[in-house]
Motif scaffolding. Sequence first.
Motif, PDB file in Angstrom:
ATOM      1  N   ARG A 114       5.324   9.229   0.331  1.00 44.47           N
ATOM      2  CA  ARG A 114       5.283   9.602   1.674  1.00 44.47           C
ATOM      3  C   ARG A 114       6.481   9.718   2.351  1.00 44.47           C
ATOM      4  O   ARG A 114       7.490   9.020   2.125  1.00 44.47           O
ATOM      5  CB  ARG A 114       4.447   8.410   2.571  1.00 44.47           C
ATOM      6  CG  ARG A 114       3.226   8.297   2.635  1.00 44.47           C
ATOM      7  CD  ARG A 114       2.684   7.243   3.283  1.00 44.47           C
ATOM      8  NE  ARG A 114       1.782   6.345   2.475  1.00 44.47           N
ATOM      9  CZ  ARG A 114       0.897   5.555   3.039  1.00 44.47           C
ATOM     10  NH1 ARG A 114       0.806   5.447   4.267  1.00 44.47           N
ATOM     11  NH2 ARG A 114       0.313   4.690   2.304  1.00 44.47           N
TER      12      ARG A 114
ATOM     13  N   GLU B 268       2.019   3.136 -11.337  1.00 46.69           N
ATOM     14  CA  GLU B 268       0.784   3.656 -11.515  1.00 46.69           C
ATOM     15  C   GLU B 268       0.057   3.585 -10.304  1.00 46.69           C
ATOM     16  O   GLU B 268      -0.971   4.306 -10.238  1.00 46.69           O
ATOM     17  CB  GLU B 268       0.240   2.628 -12.488  1.00 46.69           C
ATOM     18  CG  GLU B 268       0.700   2.557 -13.959  1.00 46.69           C
ATOM     19  CD  GLU B 268       1.934   1.942 -14.091  1.00 46.69           C
ATOM     20  OE1 GLU B 268       2.203   0.863 -13.317  1.00 46.69           O
ATOM     21  OE2 GLU B 268       3.111   2.455 -14.822  1.00 46.69           O
ATOM     22  N   ARG B 269       0.728   2.993  -9.281  1.00 48.07           N
ATOM     23  CA  ARG B 269      -0.024   3.034  -7.953  1.00 48.07           C
ATOM     24  C   ARG B 269      -0.165   4.178  -7.236  1.00 48.07           C
ATOM     25  O   ARG B 269       0.626   5.130  -7.419  1.00 48.07           O
ATOM     26  CB  ARG B 269       0.425   1.896  -6.981  1.00 48.07           C
ATOM     27  CG  ARG B 269       0.277   0.434  -7.990  1.00 48.07           C
ATOM     28  CD  ARG B 269       0.419  -0.733  -6.961  1.00 48.07           C
ATOM     29  NE  ARG B 269       0.160  -0.454  -5.623  1.00 48.07           N
ATOM     30  CZ  ARG B 269       0.477  -1.357  -4.672  1.00 48.07           C
ATOM     31  NH1 ARG B 269       1.019  -2.215  -4.887  1.00 48.07           N
ATOM     32  NH2 ARG B 269      -0.071  -1.002  -3.424  1.00 48.07           N
ATOM     33  N   HIS B 270      -1.115   4.407  -6.394  1.00 54.33           N
ATOM     34  CA  HIS B 270      -1.379   5.660  -5.723  1.00 54.33           C
ATOM     35  C   HIS B 270      -0.714   5.527  -4.403  1.00 54.33           C
ATOM     36  O   HIS B 270      -0.501   6.746  -3.701  1.00 54.33           O
ATOM     37  CB  HIS B 270      -2.701   6.050  -5.611  1.00 54.33           C
ATOM     38  CG  HIS B 270      -3.441   6.345  -7.264  1.00 54.33           C
ATOM     39  ND1 HIS B 270      -2.926   7.244  -7.918  1.00 54.33           N
ATOM     40  CD2 HIS B 270      -4.125   5.601  -7.869  1.00 54.33           C
ATOM     41  CE1 HIS B 270      -3.531   7.225  -9.120  1.00 54.33           C
ATOM     42  NE2 HIS B 270      -4.228   6.172  -8.886  1.00 54.33           N
ATOM     43  N   ASP B 271      -0.466   4.453  -3.845  1.00 58.37           N
ATOM     44  CA  ASP B 271      -0.207   4.291  -2.465  1.00 58.37           C
ATOM     45  C   ASP B 271       0.715   3.218  -2.269  1.00 58.37           C
ATOM     46  O   ASP B 271       0.525   1.974  -2.114  1.00 58.37           O
ATOM     47  CB  ASP B 271      -1.440   3.952  -1.852  1.00 58.37           C
ATOM     48  CG  ASP B 271      -1.341   4.082  -0.211  1.00 58.37           C
ATOM     49  OD1 ASP B 271      -0.313   4.438   0.135  1.00 58.37           O
ATOM     50  OD2 ASP B 271      -2.177   3.431   0.530  1.00 58.37           O
TER      51      ASP B 271
ATOM     52  N   ASN C  76       4.680   1.971  -0.751  1.00 61.79           N
ATOM     53  CA  ASN C  76       5.866   2.379   0.187  1.00 61.79           C
ATOM     54  C   ASN C  76       7.201   2.121  -0.412  1.00 61.79           C
ATOM     55  O   ASN C  76       7.392   1.724  -1.701  1.00 61.79           O
ATOM     56  CB  ASN C  76       5.745   1.468   1.445  1.00 61.79           C
ATOM     57  CG  ASN C  76       6.155   0.075   1.398  1.00 61.79           C
ATOM     58  OD1 ASN C  76       6.871  -0.350   0.509  1.00 61.79           O
ATOM     59  ND2 ASN C  76       5.854  -0.805   2.450  1.00 61.79           N
TER      60      ASN C  76
ATOM     61  N   VAL D  23       9.541   0.208  -0.287  1.00 55.76           N
ATOM     62  CA  VAL D  23       9.875  -1.032  -0.763  1.00 55.76           C
ATOM     63  C   VAL D  23       9.367  -1.520  -2.190  1.00 55.76           C
ATOM     64  O   VAL D  23       9.776  -1.812  -2.994  1.00 55.76           O
ATOM     65  CB  VAL D  23       9.995  -2.322   0.263  1.00 55.76           C
ATOM     66  CG1 VAL D  23      10.138  -3.606  -0.402  1.00 55.76           C
ATOM     67  CG2 VAL D  23      10.715  -2.010   1.355  1.00 55.76           C
ATOM     68  N   HIS D  24       8.014  -0.998  -2.299  1.00 53.65           N
ATOM     69  CA  HIS D  24       7.241  -1.319  -3.646  1.00 53.65           C
ATOM     70  C   HIS D  24       7.981  -0.573  -4.731  1.00 53.65           C
ATOM     71  O   HIS D  24       8.188  -0.858  -5.744  1.00 53.65           O
ATOM     72  CB  HIS D  24       5.763  -0.915  -3.475  1.00 53.65           C
ATOM     73  CG  HIS D  24       5.168  -1.883  -2.467  1.00 53.65           C
ATOM     74  ND1 HIS D  24       4.183  -1.213  -1.884  1.00 53.65           N
ATOM     75  CD2 HIS D  24       5.390  -3.023  -2.046  1.00 53.65           C
ATOM     76  CE1 HIS D  24       3.570  -2.147  -0.611  1.00 53.65           C
ATOM     77  NE2 HIS D  24       4.391  -3.378  -0.678  1.00 53.65           N
TER      78      HIS D  24
ATOM     79  N   THR E   9       3.913  -4.027   6.388  1.00 55.49           N
ATOM     80  CA  THR E   9       3.428  -3.415   5.194  1.00 55.49           C
ATOM     81  C   THR E   9       4.326  -3.830   4.220  1.00 55.49           C
ATOM     82  O   THR E   9       4.015  -3.903   3.030  1.00 55.49           O
ATOM     83  CB  THR E   9       3.362  -1.860   5.183  1.00 55.49           C
ATOM     84  OG1 THR E   9       2.249  -1.532   6.394  1.00 55.49           O
ATOM     85  CG2 THR E   9       2.878  -1.314   3.858  1.00 55.49           C
ATOM     86  N   THR E  10       5.781  -3.705   4.566  1.00 54.75           N
ATOM     87  CA  THR E  10       6.648  -4.442   3.341  1.00 54.75           C
ATOM     88  C   THR E  10       6.258  -5.759   3.108  1.00 54.75           C
ATOM     89  O   THR E  10       6.675  -6.111   1.821  1.00 54.75           O
ATOM     90  CB  THR E  10       8.010  -4.158   4.124  1.00 54.75           C
ATOM     91  OG1 THR E  10       8.234  -2.778   4.565  1.00 54.75           O
ATOM     92  CG2 THR E  10       8.891  -4.416   3.176  1.00 54.75           C
TER      93      THR E  10
ATOM     94  N   ALA F  74       1.141  -5.529  -1.528  1.00 54.69           N
ATOM     95  CA  ALA F  74       2.313  -5.420  -2.501  1.00 54.69           C
ATOM     96  C   ALA F  74       1.684  -5.167  -3.981  1.00 54.69           C
ATOM     97  O   ALA F  74       2.247  -4.843  -4.776  1.00 54.69           O
ATOM     98  CB  ALA F  74       3.284  -6.818  -2.335  1.00 54.69           C
TER      99      ALA F  74
ATOM    100  N   ASP G 193      -3.734  -1.198  -4.298  1.00 51.14           N
ATOM    101  CA  ASP G 193      -3.960  -0.124  -3.676  1.00 51.14           C
ATOM    102  C   ASP G 193      -5.136  -0.052  -2.987  1.00 51.14           C
ATOM    103  O   ASP G 193      -5.404   0.787  -1.870  1.00 51.14           O
ATOM    104  CB  ASP G 193      -4.226   1.218  -4.559  1.00 51.14           C
ATOM    105  CG  ASP G 193      -2.785   1.830  -5.137  1.00 51.14           C
ATOM    106  OD1 ASP G 193      -1.695   1.555  -4.639  1.00 51.14           O
ATOM    107  OD2 ASP G 193      -2.930   2.443  -6.289  1.00 51.14           O
TER     108      ASP G 193
END
Lengths: 421, 421
Positions: free
Chosen positions: A150, A180-183, A185, A187-188, B23-24, B30, B33
């Motif tokens: 994003r 592997e995650r789709h969503d 942010n 920090v992740h 969200t962080t 974390a 999804d």
Amino acid sequence: MLDLIVIGAGLTGLIAAHTAARAGKQVKIVTKGLGATHWHAGSIDVLGYYPNSATPVQRPLETVRDLTRARPQHPYAILDGTLSDALKNFVALAQELGLPYAGAANDGDNLWLPSPVGAARPTFLAPRAQLAGDLRRPEPMLIVGLRGMRDFYPELIAENLNKQGHRARAAFLPLDLITERHDSNTVHLASALDDPARRMKLAAELKKIFQPGERIGLPAILGLDAHAVALDDLQAQVGAPIFEIPTLPPSVPGVRLTNALRHRLRQLGVRVEINADVIGFHAEKDRVLWIESDASGRPLKHRAEKFLLATGGILGGGINSDHTGKVWEVVFNLPLTTPHDRGEWFRARFFDPAGHPIFRAGVPVNREFQPVDANGGRVYENIWAAGNILAHTDPILERSLEGIAIATGMATARSACNLKP
Amino acid sequence: MHTASWHSVGMTLDECIKCNVCTTYCPVAAVTDKFPGPKYVGPQAQRFRECGQIKSPDISVDYCSACRVCNEVCPSGVKIAEINARAKAQIVADRGIPIRNWFFGRNEQLGRIGSIAPQIANLGFHNPFSRLMAEKIMGVARHAPIPHWSTEGSFRKWFFRTPRLKSDKKVVYFHGCSTNYYEPQVGKAAVAVLEHLGYEVIVPPQNCCGLPMLNNGEFRAGEKLYRDNLAKLLPYADKGLPIVGTSVSCVLVLREEASEMLDIENDQTRRFRSALWDMSEWLRDLLDQGKLDTNFRELKMIVPYHVSCQARAHRMGRPSLDVMTLIPGLDVREGNAKCCGLAGTYGYKAEKYDIAMEIGEEAFRFIRAQGDDVKFTTSDSEICRWQLEHGTHKDCRAPIEIFAAAYGLYDLDRRRLLVER
């Protein structure tokens, strides 16, 4: 009894608490939430634009000297020449924390770094990972985004840089190189790049798309806890200079700085009470004895000898307003320099280079950074104010936010705790 | 101080500046999804839920664990967790409640039925076949740490069977369902400490606080439980007696969560709130008044302390830590994990068990890092204690058990009183 309570956990509050705790004082931070450092590009602005001028500042420390002569109430003027030492102290601290900063301090000029939309922003010090993005450098840039991530658009950045005469091109890599995650942010994603195996995959793909002589701009997600290693590792594997472009919030360079400072504060025994929204205080004569924060049952009292207000300005929540035109300082209801007539708050043009008068409003202080009333008299004997809450400056417009935060954070902590510079 | 109402919880969403701090820090976002993060399902999705225009546009809010970390870190005071709880209730109102969640809401009844013949109940439910069936048929995670019914009889039975101290100083004890049916030792330790301090303990009729129902969106049934407790306990509050609880989550519901979520703030709920105390908070208050017996025995050990999300949500500082640090020899180490993962009934759900364990890993890692010598860990919430034991295979004790041991009243190993009255 605590020596000092700092209210607010933004850059100002963290720096102030660190200054006092390092000198052996008993310190606690009381804060409503986590501070503005999460929106923060990580770089340290000192002066990007002189007030009322659209011409960028080239040598900020020299221009600050003009500013302090012309505007004796500006926080930089009150600092009385301690700004450049404060910045040196910050650079040394950041080095200790494993987040080295460099930049203009070396040659006295502002750096020019690309923003997440490809605008050029002047700043004085930047984290090591942003330095190769300096737009004064000649190498062409390859701006790389991750498809599916994003709020980071390499084409937009490259196009805007080209329009300003910088050579840049854009490329995309798939997001599943990193996660592997789709969503996720930022920090992740940064946390995922702490893993050497994922960096290796990213490096292999970068090598395929970059051309010799280019420098590579990536979103600021190159590691969270292992950032320094991640950056070196990636540059070595790719064989090209790599720089981070700060993203929209959450901004990882700001999160790294917060985490590092909070970790250091824990080591120094400073408790950070989060979710402690200060809703009242008790003063006798002109001395504040305690502040009270909102809690589920009854307000929680926090006692200390001294209190340092670092709650921020209108954006940070230290100053609030309502639809009737009332403007107030949220903790001690201190006098503010707000224009009386609401009609004078804003200028007609949104991007007026002179800014809007309401954003220059704040807490006026004396030469010791203690809040004063309209007659210049000290309001409370044991209150200090620092950072973006201070009057007679519009730090976002001037691009002086972090310079003021760091230097006034250090100066107020010293003044409150009677420490030598 | 508190002006909770539909209006104010709803209004706080306008304070959201989209900074993404929530969200962080969200422990759920974390790791999965399936939950996009508090900002998205909270203040953003809420705009589509207003005015009843659309029914539950998105059910991802069901993956919110209600840990309230979002509220804690929000710099703008948005009541994200409450917005989410109300959205869940709306989904239940629209679509009905899954039978499993209906059962989870009735843990008091389950506790009572199982306690009729606890050995048989434990054997019947806590065997691999039954747990497998419970997972397949009901969706109750088969490995989740569901507590065993106490085989030593309920807390209330013990309390009314044994002779009790009479005194002019009186305190009301709210034990909660878990202490009554699963961990009567915690209640015994609490009574022993209170009597040791010279207080007569009153245990009035009381019922489930309503937390499991509120967390699962059963607002009307939860409201009935809250009002029943109010009717049973308010007379004591009006006599000026403190009502002290050892379950940090029950106290939170009674004091704030229920009245805020259900919008039933009035003079009665305010009187009730101001009489309610978390046990450690109340002991710390005695300490502040110089009335706490601090003649503790030495407890020479390292105890990792997990601050449960419900304890943080009280915003009352760290009272358990404040009292534990007075115990000679005790090396209490506060962890920074945001949540143990179990969060009420969240981790008991088959589809959420893995998420809960992944969230808990941060807490488990912290405990493991304190070394193999660690015999006991501690946490204020029973739910956290069960999850930590499940994740680390180390015994976890309530702070009140540690206080009782430090007064020489309680055997931490065997979990029983040293002296029965």
